[in-house]
Design a protein around this motif. Structure first.
Motif, PDB file in Angstrom:
ATOM      1  N   ASN A  21     -28.190   7.839   8.169  1.00  0.00           N
ATOM      2  CA  ASN A  21     -27.675   8.186   6.854  1.00  0.00           C
ATOM      3  C   ASN A  21     -28.816   8.211   5.854  1.00  0.00           C
ATOM      4  OD1 ASN A  21     -25.712   8.551   4.657  1.00  0.00           O
ATOM      5  ND2 ASN A  21     -26.261   6.459   4.097  1.00  0.00           N
ATOM      6  N   TYR A  22     -28.957   9.334   5.144  1.00  0.00           N
ATOM      7  CA  TYR A  22     -29.929   9.418   4.066  1.00  0.00           C
ATOM      8  C   TYR A  22     -29.245   9.006   2.773  1.00  0.00           C
ATOM      9  CZ  TYR A  22     -32.775  12.211   7.297  1.00  0.00           C
ATOM     10  OH  TYR A  22     -33.520  12.644   8.366  1.00  0.00           O
ATOM     11  N   PHE A  23     -29.639   7.862   2.225  1.00  0.00           N
ATOM     12  CA  PHE A  23     -29.036   7.363   0.991  1.00  0.00           C
ATOM     13  C   PHE A  23     -29.952   7.709  -0.178  1.00  0.00           C
ATOM     14  CE2 PHE A  23     -28.232   4.005  -2.179  1.00  0.00           C
ATOM     15  CZ  PHE A  23     -26.870   4.246  -2.400  1.00  0.00           C
ATOM     16  N   ILE A  24     -29.415   8.441  -1.154  1.00  0.00           N
ATOM     17  CA  ILE A  24     -30.222   8.994  -2.245  1.00  0.00           C
ATOM     18  C   ILE A  24     -29.953   8.269  -3.562  1.00  0.00           C
ATOM     19  CG2 ILE A  24     -30.783  11.068  -3.567  1.00  0.00           C
ATOM     20  CD1 ILE A  24     -29.835  12.720  -1.182  1.00  0.00           C
ATOM     21  N   ILE A  25     -31.028   7.816  -4.177  1.00  0.00           N
ATOM     22  CA  ILE A  25     -30.979   7.278  -5.541  1.00  0.00           C
ATOM     23  C   ILE A  25     -31.832   8.227  -6.387  1.00  0.00           C
ATOM     24  CG2 ILE A  25     -31.431   5.300  -7.037  1.00  0.00           C
ATOM     25  CD1 ILE A  25     -31.367   3.554  -4.492  1.00  0.00           C
ATOM     26  N   LYS A  26     -31.186   9.031  -7.206  1.00  0.00           N
ATOM     27  CA  LYS A  26     -31.914  10.113  -7.872  1.00  0.00           C
ATOM     28  C   LYS A  26     -32.774   9.638  -9.038  1.00  0.00           C
ATOM     29  CE  LYS A  26     -28.091  11.419 -10.958  1.00  0.00           C
ATOM     30  NZ  LYS A  26     -27.146  12.473 -11.348  1.00  0.00           N
ATOM     31  N   GLY A  27     -32.422   8.529  -9.686  1.00  0.00           N
ATOM     32  CA  GLY A  27     -33.166   8.095 -10.859  1.00  0.00           C
ATOM     33  C   GLY A  27     -32.882   8.987 -12.058  1.00  0.00           C
ATOM     34  N   GLU A  71     -39.161  14.793   3.075  1.00  0.00           N
ATOM     35  CA  GLU A  71     -40.007  15.654   2.245  1.00  0.00           C
ATOM     36  C   GLU A  71     -39.196  16.814   1.676  1.00  0.00           C
ATOM     37  OE1 GLU A  71     -43.107  16.737   4.931  1.00  0.00           O
ATOM     38  OE2 GLU A  71     -44.270  14.889   4.577  1.00  0.00           O
ATOM     39  N   TYR A  72     -38.342  17.390   2.506  1.00  0.00           N
ATOM     40  CA  TYR A  72     -37.508  18.519   2.065  1.00  0.00           C
ATOM     41  C   TYR A  72     -36.564  18.101   0.942  1.00  0.00           C
ATOM     42  CZ  TYR A  72     -33.039  20.987   2.104  1.00  0.00           C
ATOM     43  OH  TYR A  72     -31.868  21.582   1.722  1.00  0.00           O
ATOM     44  N   MET A  73     -35.814  17.013   1.139  1.00  0.00           N
ATOM     45  CA  MET A  73     -34.849  16.597   0.125  1.00  0.00           C
ATOM     46  C   MET A  73     -35.534  16.076  -1.137  1.00  0.00           C
ATOM     47  SD  MET A  73     -31.648  14.937   2.224  1.00  0.00           S
ATOM     48  CE  MET A  73     -32.632  13.893   3.312  1.00  0.00           C
ATOM     49  N   THR A  74     -36.664  15.404  -0.963  1.00  0.00           N
ATOM     50  CA  THR A  74     -37.413  14.934  -2.132  1.00  0.00           C
ATOM     51  C   THR A  74     -37.832  16.117  -2.998  1.00  0.00           C
ATOM     52  OG1 THR A  74     -38.239  12.960  -0.997  1.00  0.00           O
ATOM     53  CG2 THR A  74     -39.505  13.737  -2.884  1.00  0.00           C
ATOM     54  N   ARG A  75     -38.332  17.191  -2.382  1.00  0.00           N
ATOM     55  CA  ARG A  75     -38.751  18.357  -3.143  1.00  0.00           C
ATOM     56  C   ARG A  75     -37.549  19.024  -3.831  1.00  0.00           C
ATOM     57  NH1 ARG A  75     -43.309  21.286  -3.726  1.00  0.00           N
ATOM     58  NH2 ARG A  75     -44.126  19.162  -3.667  1.00  0.00           N
ATOM     59  N   SER A  99     -25.626  10.433   1.620  1.00  0.00           N
ATOM     60  CA  SER A  99     -24.763   9.780   0.636  1.00  0.00           C
ATOM     61  C   SER A  99     -25.582   9.393  -0.589  1.00  0.00           C
ATOM     62  CB  SER A  99     -24.087   8.536   1.243  1.00  0.00           C
ATOM     63  OG  SER A  99     -25.064   7.579   1.624  1.00  0.00           O
ATOM     64  N   GLY A 100     -24.900   8.844  -1.588  1.00  0.00           N
ATOM     65  CA  GLY A 100     -25.580   8.437  -2.812  1.00  0.00           C
ATOM     66  C   GLY A 100     -25.423   9.473  -3.903  1.00  0.00           C
ATOM     67  N   ASP A 101     -26.484   9.697  -4.649  1.00  0.00           N
ATOM     68  CA  ASP A 101     -26.450  10.618  -5.794  1.00  0.00           C
ATOM     69  C   ASP A 101     -26.686  12.051  -5.327  1.00  0.00           C
ATOM     70  OD1 ASP A 101     -26.129   8.421  -7.506  1.00  0.00           O
ATOM     71  OD2 ASP A 101     -28.296   8.135  -7.653  1.00  0.00           O
ATOM     72  N   LEU A 102     -25.616  12.797  -5.148  1.00  0.00           N
ATOM     73  CA  LEU A 102     -25.725  14.187  -4.711  1.00  0.00           C
ATOM     74  C   LEU A 102     -25.693  15.115  -5.911  1.00  0.00           C
ATOM     75  CD1 LEU A 102     -23.329  14.126  -1.635  1.00  0.00           C
ATOM     76  CD2 LEU A 102     -25.803  13.878  -1.667  1.00  0.00           C
ATOM     77  N   ILE A 103     -26.695  15.992  -6.033  1.00  0.00           N
ATOM     78  CA  ILE A 103     -26.756  16.931  -7.162  1.00  0.00           C
ATOM     79  C   ILE A 103     -26.364  18.340  -6.716  1.00  0.00           C
ATOM     80  CG2 ILE A 103     -28.481  15.571  -8.389  1.00  0.00           C
ATOM     81  CD1 ILE A 103     -30.601  17.555  -7.422  1.00  0.00           C
ATOM     82  N   VAL A 104     -26.247  18.532  -5.398  1.00  0.00           N
ATOM     83  CA  VAL A 104     -25.739  19.792  -4.843  1.00  0.00           C
ATOM     84  C   VAL A 104     -24.742  19.431  -3.753  1.00  0.00           C
ATOM     85  CG1 VAL A 104     -27.853  21.076  -5.341  1.00  0.00           C
ATOM     86  CG2 VAL A 104     -27.596  19.945  -3.127  1.00  0.00           C
ATOM     87  N   ALA A 105     -24.020  20.406  -3.260  1.00  0.00           N
ATOM     88  CA  ALA A 105     -23.065  20.151  -2.188  1.00  0.00           C
ATOM     89  C   ALA A 105     -23.769  19.587  -0.960  1.00  0.00           C
ATOM     90  CB  ALA A 105     -22.330  21.440  -1.830  1.00  0.00           C
ATOM     91  N   LYS A 106     -23.173  18.577  -0.365  1.00  0.00           N
ATOM     92  CA  LYS A 106     -23.777  17.942   0.805  1.00  0.00           C
ATOM     93  C   LYS A 106     -24.083  18.959   1.902  1.00  0.00           C
ATOM     94  CE  LYS A 106     -21.869  14.158   2.342  1.00  0.00           C
ATOM     95  NZ  LYS A 106     -20.997  13.209   3.088  1.00  0.00           N
ATOM     96  N   GLU A 107     -23.183  19.919   2.074  1.00  0.00           N
ATOM     97  CA  GLU A 107     -23.363  20.910   3.140  1.00  0.00           C
ATOM     98  C   GLU A 107     -24.631  21.731   2.942  1.00  0.00           C
ATOM     99  OE1 GLU A 107     -20.628  20.421   1.352  1.00  0.00           O
ATOM    100  OE2 GLU A 107     -19.434  19.389   2.888  1.00  0.00           O
ATOM    101  N   ASP A 108     -24.993  21.975   1.680  1.00  0.00           N
ATOM    102  CA  ASP A 108     -26.195  22.759   1.402  1.00  0.00           C
ATOM    103  C   ASP A 108     -27.453  22.011   1.824  1.00  0.00           C
ATOM    104  OD1 ASP A 108     -24.699  24.815   0.404  1.00  0.00           O
ATOM    105  OD2 ASP A 108     -24.875  24.168  -1.691  1.00  0.00           O
ATOM    106  N   LEU A 109     -27.438  20.689   1.693  1.00  0.00           N
ATOM    107  CA  LEU A 109     -28.565  19.882   2.157  1.00  0.00           C
ATOM    108  C   LEU A 109     -28.550  19.730   3.672  1.00  0.00           C
ATOM    109  CD1 LEU A 109     -28.591  17.022  -0.531  1.00  0.00           C
ATOM    110  CD2 LEU A 109     -30.224  18.890  -0.329  1.00  0.00           C
ATOM    111  N   TYR A 135     -36.016  15.371 -10.980  1.00  0.00           N
ATOM    112  CA  TYR A 135     -35.932  13.967 -10.562  1.00  0.00           C
ATOM    113  C   TYR A 135     -37.221  13.572  -9.829  1.00  0.00           C
ATOM    114  CZ  TYR A 135     -31.039  14.555 -11.789  1.00  0.00           C
ATOM    115  OH  TYR A 135     -29.869  14.811 -12.478  1.00  0.00           O
ATOM    116  N   ALA A 136     -38.253  13.291 -10.615  1.00  0.00           N
ATOM    117  CA  ALA A 136     -39.570  13.019 -10.046  1.00  0.00           C
ATOM    118  C   ALA A 136     -39.628  11.683  -9.324  1.00  0.00           C
ATOM    119  CB  ALA A 136     -40.627  13.049 -11.148  1.00  0.00           C
TER     120      ALA A 136
END
Length: 254
Positions: free
Chosen positions: A192-198, A160-164, A128-138, A171-172
């Motif tokens: 749940n992986y909660f993403i804050i992309k910055g 590590e995978y999602m960060t890269r 959840s959070g800031d998704l830049i691609v379809a959730k299913e792809d992640l 989104y460094a």
């Protein structure tokens, strides 16, 4: 390494403004780790817990290796390493007490007391959070799966995978927080992986330091990015490898 070492000193006046300080050191006897023992580990065998420790009992050829040398600074790290083994195998309530270190005449004895708890299975995984691609792809590339034993190691790999993936989109400073909810009755955990992309980041300026063997332009032409380009984690890592492969430097870091 030396048990019961003693240090004494004597002060001798030389002049009104000077003294002679003389230290006398009695090293005592050199001590080696004789035994490492685990108490309470019914579900994970000694050999698995022992594998990553910084302090191990000396073996048959200990004089050729560092095995058996006592490292006080590694004791707390070893507690963390044993705990990590349990988390990697689903024991999320496992606790490892501070090591009991005993000096005996024939060597050093280290004891770890463990409370294992129950093994946890993953009940659900979400992003959840800031998704830049379809959730299913992640989701399809995650290591943690519903119905499988929870593993801290797989969580780290997922991070590590999602960060890269986010770094490669600029989104460094992405922050991905693994949120867990434990069901202590059924011994399951939802994740749940909660993403804050910055904000997107750009390479503003490229500084090169420590280079005394070649021209800066030789290094810059190996870089896969230029000043002003959008940040990309793969390009940064590949650039480091290319500069290292020049053979001029012992180590290259960024």
């Amino acid at each position: 390494q030396y048990h019961a070492a003693e240090v004494d000193y004597a002060i001798e006046n030389i002049t009104e403004d000077e003294i002679l300080l003389d230290f006398t050191i009695v090293e005592g006897r050199k001590m080696m780790v004789k035994k490492v023992e685990f108490i309470g580990n019914d579900k994970i065998p000694d050999r698995v817990l022992m594998a990553g420790l910084g302090n191990k009992a000396k073996g048959w050829i200990w004089w050729f290796t560092d095995r058996g040398k006592y490292n006080k600074d590694e004791i707390d790290n070893d507690v963390d390493r044993v705990t990590a083994v349990y988390y990697d195998n689903g024991y999320l309530e496992a606790t490892v007490e501070p090591a009991d270190v005993e000096m005996r005449e024939n060597g050093i004895y280290i004891t770890y007391r463990i409370s294992e708890g129950e093994k946890y299975e993953v009940s659900s995984v979400d992003i959840s959070g800031d998704l830049i691609v379809a959730k299913e792809d992640l989701m399809k590339n995650l290591g943690v799966r519903s119905g499988k034993t929870f593993s801290r190691e797989l969580v780290v790999m997922d991070l590590e995978y999602m960060t890269r993936e986010y770094e490669n989109e600029g989104y460094a400073l992405v922050d991905i927080q693994p949120q867990t909810d434990l069901d202590t009755v059924n011994h399951t955990v939802s994740l749940n992986y909660f993403i804050i992309k910055g904000k997107k980041t750009y390479f503003e300026r490229i500084n090169i330091s420590g280079n005394t063997k070649t021209l800066d332009k030789v290094i810059r032409r190996e870089l896969r990015f230029s000043e002003g380009d959008l940040f990309n984690g793969d390009d940064l890592e590949r650039s480091q490898e290319r500069v290292q492969n020049l053979g001029y430097f012992e180590a290259v870091s960024y």
